[in-house]
Scaffold this motif. Structure first.
Motif, PDB file in Angstrom:
ATOM      1  N   PRO A   1      77.422  67.542  23.471  1.00 17.39           N
ATOM      2  CA  PRO A   1      78.666  67.536  24.241  1.00 17.39           C
ATOM      3  C   PRO A   1      78.410  67.658  25.748  1.00 17.39           C
ATOM      4  N   ASN A   2      77.186  68.027  26.132  1.00 17.04           N
ATOM      5  CA  ASN A   2      76.830  68.161  27.552  1.00 17.04           C
ATOM      6  C   ASN A   2      76.347  66.865  28.174  1.00 17.04           C
ATOM      7  N   ARG A   3      76.299  65.790  27.405  1.00 18.30           N
ATOM      8  CA  ARG A   3      75.810  64.509  27.931  1.00 18.30           C
ATOM      9  C   ARG A   3      76.833  63.956  28.897  1.00 18.30           C
ATOM     10  N   ASP A   4      76.404  63.642  30.081  1.00 16.02           N
ATOM     11  CA  ASP A   4      77.270  62.923  31.019  1.00 16.02           C
ATOM     12  C   ASP A   4      76.450  61.846  31.695  1.00 16.02           C
ATOM     13  N   GLY A   5      77.075  60.762  32.003  1.00 19.06           N
ATOM     14  CA  GLY A   5      76.393  59.653  32.652  1.00 19.06           C
ATOM     15  C   GLY A   5      75.861  58.635  31.654  1.00 19.06           C
ATOM     16  N   ALA A   6      75.426  57.532  32.210  1.00 25.60           N
ATOM     17  CA  ALA A   6      74.909  56.424  31.414  1.00 25.60           C
ATOM     18  C   ALA A   6      73.488  56.719  30.947  1.00 25.60           C
ATOM     19  N   PRO A   7      73.047  56.049  29.889  1.00 25.01           N
ATOM     20  CA  PRO A   7      71.656  56.198  29.450  1.00 25.01           C
ATOM     21  C   PRO A   7      70.691  55.799  30.568  1.00 25.01           C
ATOM     22  N   LEU A   8      69.512  56.416  30.553  1.00 23.47           N
ATOM     23  CA  LEU A   8      68.480  56.097  31.536  1.00 23.47           C
ATOM     24  C   LEU A   8      67.283  55.471  30.834  1.00 23.47           C
ATOM     25  N   SER A   9      66.703  54.466  31.479  1.00 24.19           N
ATOM     26  CA  SER A   9      65.470  53.866  30.976  1.00 24.19           C
ATOM     27  C   SER A   9      64.327  54.854  31.188  1.00 24.19           C
ATOM     28  N   LEU A  10      63.191  54.582  30.559  1.00 22.66           N
ATOM     29  CA  LEU A  10      62.030  55.450  30.745  1.00 22.66           C
ATOM     30  C   LEU A  10      61.619  55.494  32.213  1.00 22.66           C
ATOM     31  N   GLU A  11      61.622  54.367  32.887  1.00 24.62           N
ATOM     32  CA  GLU A  11      61.249  54.353  34.304  1.00 24.62           C
ATOM     33  C   GLU A  11      62.205  55.205  35.140  1.00 24.62           C
ATOM     34  N   GLN A  12      63.488  55.146  34.850  1.00 23.35           N
ATOM     35  CA  GLN A  12      64.457  55.961  35.583  1.00 23.35           C
ATOM     36  C   GLN A  12      64.217  57.460  35.329  1.00 23.35           C
ATOM     37  N   VAL A  13      63.895  57.803  34.089  1.00 22.59           N
ATOM     38  CA  VAL A  13      63.613  59.197  33.760  1.00 22.59           C
ATOM     39  C   VAL A  13      62.341  59.657  34.480  1.00 22.59           C
ATOM     40  N   MET A  14      61.337  58.805  34.524  1.00 16.72           N
ATOM     41  CA  MET A  14      60.105  59.154  35.240  1.00 16.72           C
ATOM     42  C   MET A  14      60.375  59.333  36.726  1.00 16.72           C
ATOM     43  N   ASP A  15      61.197  58.457  37.292  1.00 18.12           N
ATOM     44  CA  ASP A  15      61.577  58.613  38.694  1.00 18.12           C
ATOM     45  C   ASP A  15      62.262  59.968  38.903  1.00 18.12           C
ATOM     46  N   ARG A  16      63.177  60.290  38.014  1.00 19.30           N
ATOM     47  CA  ARG A  16      63.912  61.554  38.124  1.00 19.30           C
ATOM     48  C   ARG A  16      62.969  62.754  38.011  1.00 19.30           C
ATOM     49  N   SER A  17      61.952  62.634  37.176  1.00 11.89           N
ATOM     50  CA  SER A  17      61.012  63.746  37.018  1.00 11.89           C
ATOM     51  C   SER A  17      60.146  63.950  38.265  1.00 11.89           C
ATOM     52  N   HIS A  18      60.137  62.974  39.153  1.00 14.36           N
ATOM     53  CA  HIS A  18      59.353  63.055  40.386  1.00 14.36           C
ATOM     54  C   HIS A  18      60.222  63.352  41.613  1.00 14.36           C
ATOM     55  N   THR A  19      61.349  64.005  41.406  1.00 12.98           N
ATOM     56  CA  THR A  19      62.220  64.353  42.528  1.00 12.98           C
ATOM     57  C   THR A  19      62.195  65.848  42.763  1.00 12.98           C
ATOM     58  N   ILE A  20      62.354  66.213  44.004  1.00  8.26           N
ATOM     59  CA  ILE A  20      62.505  67.616  44.384  1.00  8.26           C
ATOM     60  C   ILE A  20      63.527  67.661  45.504  1.00  8.26           C
ATOM     61  N   GLY A  21      64.618  68.321  45.258  1.00  7.26           N
ATOM     62  CA  GLY A  21      65.607  68.533  46.313  1.00  7.26           C
ATOM     63  C   GLY A  21      66.411  67.315  46.700  1.00  7.26           C
ATOM     64  N   SER A  22      65.773  66.304  47.259  1.00  6.60           N
ATOM     65  CA  SER A  22      66.500  65.169  47.823  1.00  6.60           C
ATOM     66  C   SER A  22      67.104  64.253  46.768  1.00  6.60           C
ATOM     67  N   GLY A  23      66.607  64.320  45.557  1.00 10.41           N
ATOM     68  CA  GLY A  23      67.074  63.414  44.518  1.00 10.41           C
ATOM     69  C   GLY A  23      66.353  62.082  44.535  1.00 10.41           C
ATOM     70  N   GLU A  24      65.517  61.870  45.536  1.00 12.03           N
ATOM     71  CA  GLU A  24      64.733  60.636  45.628  1.00 12.03           C
ATOM     72  C   GLU A  24      63.326  60.893  45.105  1.00 12.03           C
ATOM     73  N   PRO A  25      62.740  59.917  44.407  1.00 13.28           N
ATOM     74  CA  PRO A  25      61.357  60.105  43.922  1.00 13.28           C
ATOM     75  C   PRO A  25      60.385  60.325  45.075  1.00 13.28           C
ATOM     76  N   MET A  26      59.400  61.157  44.825  1.00 12.74           N
ATOM     77  CA  MET A  26      58.380  61.441  45.831  1.00 12.74           C
ATOM     78  C   MET A  26      57.566  60.172  46.135  1.00 12.74           C
ATOM     79  N   GLN A  27      57.086  60.092  47.361  1.00 14.78           N
ATOM     80  CA  GLN A  27      56.401  58.886  47.823  1.00 14.78           C
ATOM     81  C   GLN A  27      55.147  58.583  47.014  1.00 14.78           C
ATOM     82  N   HIS A  28      54.383  59.588  46.599  1.00 17.98           N
ATOM     83  CA  HIS A  28      53.153  59.304  45.844  1.00 17.98           C
ATOM     84  C   HIS A  28      53.469  58.604  44.526  1.00 17.98           C
ATOM     85  N   TRP A  29      54.602  58.910  43.930  1.00 18.51           N
ATOM     86  CA  TRP A  29      55.012  58.239  42.692  1.00 18.51           C
ATOM     87  C   TRP A  29      55.446  56.797  42.984  1.00 18.51           C
TER      88      TRP A  29
END
Length: 174
Positions: free
Chosen positions: A130-158
């Motif tokens: 019941p806590n799901r909100d938003g559209a499904p994310l592809s694996l690449e989108q999830v990986m991008d999200r896992s490389h964010t800190i604060g700004s919501g943008e993926p880190m440059q090294h990634w």
């Protein structure tokens, strides 16, 4: 791998004969595995709970997970230590905060860090939650999200890693 490392050291924490293991991708049996793998994939058929994946990664997705692990090693470890990791059949390090990937359905992925103790088990949450909100994310989108800190943008090294591996990663449409 040397003769000393041929024995499977991971017990039931990861599946030894899974095809992903040949790519050095641990297929774990718990959403919070005991070993500190760099990253892992959880399969519902082997999971102790129903928090595992409902379908297998495609060949391209498996290549992405393997590349995710390689990027981590390249970014955090020197060449000597990267070679030392090869002493075991899977990449583990005491300093790792394991990223566990889960596949809910085609192009619908989530991830968790094993250090999380509050909030949803995976982000984004399962479609059954019941806590799901938003559209499904592809694996690449999830990986991008896992490389964010604060700004919501993926880190440059990634972003640099992905750009250097266009055969594995593709630019997402804006």
């Amino acid at each position: 791998m040397t003769a000393e490392t041929k024995a499977w050291p991971f017990g039931t924490d990861a599946i030894q004969d899974d095809p992903l293991t040949a790519l050095r991708i641990p297929v774990v049996t718990s959403f919070n595995p005991g070993w500190r793998y760099i990253a892992a994939y959880i399969d519902v058929d082997t999971s102790e709970y129903s928090w595992g994946s409902t379908e297998r990664p495609t060949d391209r997705e498996a290549a992405m997970i393997a590349s995710f692990i390689d990027e981590y090693k390249n970014y955090f470890f020197n060449a000597w230590y990267q070679g030392k990791l090869l002493d075991r059949p899977l990449d583990v390090d005491s300093g790792c905060n394991t990223t566990v990937f889960v596949k809910y359905a085609e192009d619908d992925w989530g991830y968790r860090r094993c250090s999380w103790i509050y909030g949803p088990t995976y982000v984004p949450a399962s479609p059954r939650s019941p806590n799901r909100d938003g559209a499904p994310l592809s694996l690449e989108q999830v990986m991008d999200r896992s490389h964010t800190i604060g700004s919501g943008e993926p880190m440059q090294h990634w972003l640099d890693w992905k750009a250097a591996h266009p055969d594995i990663f593709t630019a997402l449409e804006a």
